[in-house]
Motif scaffolding. Structure first.
Motif, PDB file in Angstrom:
ATOM      1  N   GLU A  56       0.825  -1.208   0.000  1.00 42.68           N
ATOM      2  CA  GLU A  56       0.000   0.000   0.000  1.00 42.68           C
ATOM      3  C   GLU A  56       0.860   1.259   0.000  1.00 42.68           C
ATOM      4  O   GLU A  56       0.536   2.258  -0.653  1.00 42.68           O
ATOM      5  CB  GLU A  56      -0.925   0.008   1.223  1.00 42.68           C
ATOM      6  CG  GLU A  56      -1.949  -1.117   1.227  1.00 42.68           C
ATOM      7  CD  GLU A  56      -2.792  -1.108   2.485  1.00 42.68           C
ATOM      8  OE1 GLU A  56      -2.707  -0.116   3.240  1.00 42.68           O
ATOM      9  OE2 GLU A  56      -3.520  -2.088   2.722  1.00 42.68           O
ATOM     10  N   GLU A  58       3.647   1.557  -1.301  1.00 40.69           N
ATOM     11  CA  GLU A  58       4.435   1.558  -2.541  1.00 40.69           C
ATOM     12  C   GLU A  58       5.938   1.631  -2.280  1.00 40.69           C
ATOM     13  O   GLU A  58       6.683   2.297  -3.015  1.00 40.69           O
ATOM     14  CB  GLU A  58       4.007   2.712  -3.459  1.00 40.69           C
ATOM     15  CG  GLU A  58       2.582   2.571  -3.972  1.00 40.69           C
ATOM     16  CD  GLU A  58       2.229   3.613  -5.015  1.00 40.69           C
ATOM     17  OE1 GLU A  58       3.041   4.542  -5.235  1.00 40.69           O
ATOM     18  OE2 GLU A  58       1.155   3.499  -5.624  1.00 40.69           O
ATOM     19  N   TYR A  61       7.609  -2.113  -5.465  1.00 43.19           N
ATOM     20  CA  TYR A  61       6.965  -1.853  -6.748  1.00 43.19           C
ATOM     21  C   TYR A  61       7.815  -2.440  -7.880  1.00 43.19           C
ATOM     22  O   TYR A  61       8.980  -2.831  -7.689  1.00 43.19           O
ATOM     23  CB  TYR A  61       6.756  -0.353  -6.963  1.00 43.19           C
ATOM     24  CG  TYR A  61       8.021   0.468  -6.902  1.00 43.19           C
ATOM     25  CD1 TYR A  61       8.752   0.765  -8.055  1.00 43.19           C
ATOM     26  CD2 TYR A  61       8.506   0.952  -5.678  1.00 43.19           C
ATOM     27  CE1 TYR A  61       9.913   1.508  -8.000  1.00 43.19           C
ATOM     28  CE2 TYR A  61       9.670   1.692  -5.606  1.00 43.19           C
ATOM     29  CZ  TYR A  61      10.371   1.973  -6.770  1.00 43.19           C
ATOM     30  OH  TYR A  61      11.532   2.703  -6.707  1.00 43.19           O
ATOM     31  N   LYS A  69       7.685   2.806 -13.622  1.00 43.60           N
ATOM     32  CA  LYS A  69       6.777   1.990 -12.825  1.00 43.60           C
ATOM     33  C   LYS A  69       5.687   1.387 -13.711  1.00 43.60           C
ATOM     34  O   LYS A  69       5.168   2.042 -14.611  1.00 43.60           O
ATOM     35  CB  LYS A  69       6.119   2.837 -11.731  1.00 43.60           C
ATOM     36  CG  LYS A  69       6.963   3.008 -10.473  1.00 43.60           C
ATOM     37  CD  LYS A  69       6.138   3.669  -9.383  1.00 43.60           C
ATOM     38  CE  LYS A  69       6.961   3.833  -8.101  1.00 43.60           C
ATOM     39  NZ  LYS A  69       6.149   4.427  -7.018  1.00 43.60           N
ATOM     40  N   LYS A  71       2.055  -1.280 -13.689  1.00 42.74           N
ATOM     41  CA  LYS A  71       1.020  -1.869 -12.855  1.00 42.74           C
ATOM     42  C   LYS A  71       1.248  -3.365 -12.749  1.00 42.74           C
ATOM     43  O   LYS A  71       1.442  -4.049 -13.742  1.00 42.74           O
ATOM     44  CB  LYS A  71      -0.360  -1.596 -13.445  1.00 42.74           C
ATOM     45  CG  LYS A  71      -0.802  -0.143 -13.332  1.00 42.74           C
ATOM     46  CD  LYS A  71      -2.223   0.018 -13.863  1.00 42.74           C
ATOM     47  CE  LYS A  71      -2.676   1.462 -13.719  1.00 42.74           C
ATOM     48  NZ  LYS A  71      -4.065   1.647 -14.226  1.00 42.74           N
TER      49      LYS A  71
END
Length: 714
Positions: A56, A58, A61, A69, A71
């Protein structure tokens, strides 16, 4: 004077404290594989738990190859010691993790804050005869459709086998086959180990003793009536003969096993050659289908075959009998390939197999064998030390609303399939589809984990949509990261070569543009220079880092009486020396034209026909020379044999050995029985190999010394 000593003492105490504190910090480790399949996700394990809020916040990542970055679905295990990464496309990534991700950051730190990994595309494994039946029913239905419909299928044509590491230089005491990648041997019709010459003719493998400055017959291996040898490898004391074998049904075979007609079998025969005069057959391995290509490296042999089951002979497809057959004299139980060894290549719709066979040559008589079958055909092959790449052409036929029978080829793309090699273990690790088609193996290359390829899109004769040429760069996951597109419109690629950070590409229509392309930055390849000269090169060979040799043809432009584009006529064979020292301004430093129209050499389409001796800067090739007599372009046969040139940047191209024999009176064409197929050397002797004889020459004067005629009946 006491104050400085006081501060020095304090500094020492602080330093010691810092060192003690550093030793007290727990270094948290991470364990993970270098890659995983997309559908399974990638897992990483930690020696200490991560905080539940790490995702959460981050502080954990994923970034792509450019550091951006991306997803991704991150799932942390209950104990916080395992992290699963999902939702990524095929490609290269890095897991970034801050020390704040740990449950207790005090006295804890990661040994590394970034770990790289690759996501691969997975393939579907066949589970039963029903799966195979469903696939071949679908493929058979597609084959039956009219080609004017929008149907995609892979090409069944077998492309010719005509760059990366420097090719083998022949710098040892004897010739080596001219190969694309150093350390990876390729099969050929002639091989030598310096003491013996191994050749194929009339279904026989001939072994000639060339020691002690003389030639004499050592042995011959007459193959069975139904076995047709075509290619050879020699690995120390093991001779490997590749060929096609027609397998006849055993009359005792069960009726259900005779349902599927038998194709030819690509057969690998392994011989013990410890005693060259008495070869001993150790083992035979056969894979149903036709030989596509083969490679050998680190005592492992890789064979790729294509199998097209005879569906036309079946009223009802039986999934159990359309599996490839495998035989091995070291394992009597082999028969049909196991279902778990068969998988469907991504996008495959053709009723065919690509079969990859790997054999460990350390103990050839009983060593491990691996076979894998992939539904879908393949054409070209490129192999690096760690990976095997196969191509398949996919044609997209456009809808034709006209009632007239108009041939419409539509467009063609190429699929690339990547396999990771680990001894006899061959694993599919990714695929990609790119626009255009591939000329041959030299159009492909791998360097520093990146796959590079040059391709031609479209057709030269299509005026509305002229052909164009591209270079693509793909990462380890077969994801495109860079390209140079739309080069030389209206032309096609005739030859290509990769040399480290540079790519060289020859296209042609009226002149020969040689493109120099910088591929040092995979994300930003760019054209550095271009040279336009008459003629074209069919094969490019590296001389050194700044020079290339081109083998091709000279051309002339003739006026079109109809007023359209000029006619381009092919003249004599052309050998060019290209200087690319100044990448922005490549030059043709020297060139020679051999004969006239009709002059021919197998080196134009088969790189293994090139003879080379790096120590003497010698390059040679078989040749048939023709000239024009001025009577409506009629050709005069001038002779056949071989030519040898010294090629250096300083002196250019200098003829050293003319081994072309003039024709007999009235002779109009070369004689195939005496036509030179290969040149080779051992120590101070040069040899030419033809269908029925070997000739030796003094390597300094090129004076003929001896001839040995082979007659297998004697």
């Amino acid at each position: 004077m006491r104050k400085p000593f006081r501060w020095l003492s304090v500094a020492c105490v602080v330093a010691i404290g810092v060192m003690i504190f550093a030793f007290m910090i727990e270094k948290v480790g991470m364990a993970a594989s270098g890659g995983a399949f997309v559908e399974h996700g990638w897992n990483v394990q930690f020696t200490a738990p991560l905080s539940k809020q790490a995702i959460e916040k981050e502080v954990v990542y994923v970034t792509d190859q450019q550091g951006k970055k991306v997803k991704a679905k991150l799932v942390l295990s209950k104990d916080g010691k395992e992290l699963q990464v999902k939702g990524l496309e095929p490609g290269e990534y890095a897991l970034n993790i801050d020390d704040q991700a740990l449950t207790r950051t005090f006295l804890k730190s990661f040994k590394q804050n970034k770990i790289k990994f690759t996501m691969y595309e997975s393939i579907e494994t066949v589970k039963s005869a029903a799966d195979l039946k469903a696939y071949f029913d679908m493929a058979k239905n597609l084959q039956g459709r009219n080609q004017s419909e929008e149907v995609t299928y892979e090409s069944a044509e077998v492309a010719s086998d005509s760059s990366s590491d420097k090719a083998s230089s022949g710098s040892s005491g004897h010739s080596e086959t001219n190969v694309q990648v150093q350390g990876i041997d390729e099969p050929d019709i002639v091989k030598t180990d310096g003491d013996y010459v191994y050749t194929i003719a009339e279904g026989t493998v001939r072994i000639t003793d060339i020691r002690n400055g003389q030639m004499k017959k050592a042995a011959s291996i007459k193959m069975e009536e139904d076995f047709y040898p075509s290619q050879l490898f020699i690995q120390e004391d093991t001779l490997i003969v590749l060929g096609e074998k027609m397998i006849r049904y055993d009359k005792k075979l069960a009726a259900q096993d005779q349902i599927m007609p038998m194709n030819g079998m690509t057969t690998i025969s392994l011989y013990d050659m410890k005693k060259r005069t008495a070869p001993k057959l150790l083992r035979e391995v056969s894979a149903e289908g036709y030989l596509s290509n083969a490679r050998m490296t680190d005592d492992t042999l890789y064979i790729v075959t294509n199998l097209y089951p005879m569906l036309w002979a079946l009223e009802e497809i039986d999934g159990a009998t359309v599996r490839p057959r495998i035989t091995d004299t070291a394992d009597k139980d082999l028969g049909y390939m196991a279902y778990e060894d068969i998988a469907i290549l991504p996008g495959a719709t053709e009723a065919s197999y690509t079969v990859v066979t790997a054999i460990d040559l350390h103990s050839p008589e009983k060593s491990e064998l691996s076979t894998k079958g992939y539904l879908g055909s393949s054409n070209q092959l490129y192999m690096s030390k760690d990976h095997l790449y196969l191509t398949a052409t996919k044609y997209h036929f456009e809808q034709n609303n006209s009632k007239a029978m108009i041939w419409n080829p539509g467009t063609a793309n190429t699929q690339f399939f990547k396999f990771t090699l680990d001894g006899v273990k061959v694993e599919f690790t990714g695929s990609a589809e790119l626009k255009g088609t591939v000329l041959n193996q030299f159009s492909m290359d791998e360097d520093k984990g990146y796959f590079r390829v040059v391709m031609t899109e479209g057709n030269m004769w299509d005026e509305k949509n002229p052909s164009k040429n591209h270079l693509f760069v793909l990462d380890k996951g077969m994801k495109q990261v860079g390209s140079v597109e739309n080069l030389a419109k209206g032309e096609r690629i005739y030859s290509a070569r990769f040399m480290g950070d540079k790519a060289y590409m020859v296209t042609f229509r009226e002149t020969d543009p040689l493109f120099v392309i910088d591929v040092a930055d995979p994300a930003k390849p760019k054209v550095l220079g271009e040279l336009k000269i008459p003629g074209f090169s069919n094969y490019l060979h590296p001389l050194d880092e700044n020079h290339l040799i081109g083998f091709g043809y000279e051309t002339v432009s003739e006026k079109n009486p109809s007023g359209g584009e000029p006619f381009i006529r092919t003249k004599g064979m052309k050998v060019s020396l290209f200087d690319v020292t100044d990448f922005a301004n490549p030059k043709e430093k020297d060139m020679v034209v051999i004969g006239g129209e009709g002059t021919y050499s197998p080196v134009q389409y088969d790189h293994k026909a090139l003879f080379q001796h790096a120590g003497r800067n010698l390059y040679g090739f078989p040749v048939s020379v023709y000239g024009e007599n001025g009577k409506q372009h009629q050709l005069d046969f001038k002779g056949a044999g071989a030519l040898i040139y010294e090629i250096t940047p300083e002196r250019g191209i200098v003829l050293k050995g003319d081994l072309v024999r003039k024709p007999d009176k009235g002779q109009q064409y070369e004689e195939w029985e005496t036509q030179v197929q290969r040149l080779l050397y051992s120590k101070d002797r040069l040899f030419t190999v033809s269908y029925n004889d070997l000739n030796s020459y003094d390597f300094n004067t090129f004076k003929k010394l001896e001839q040995l005629k082979w007659d297998d009946k004697k």
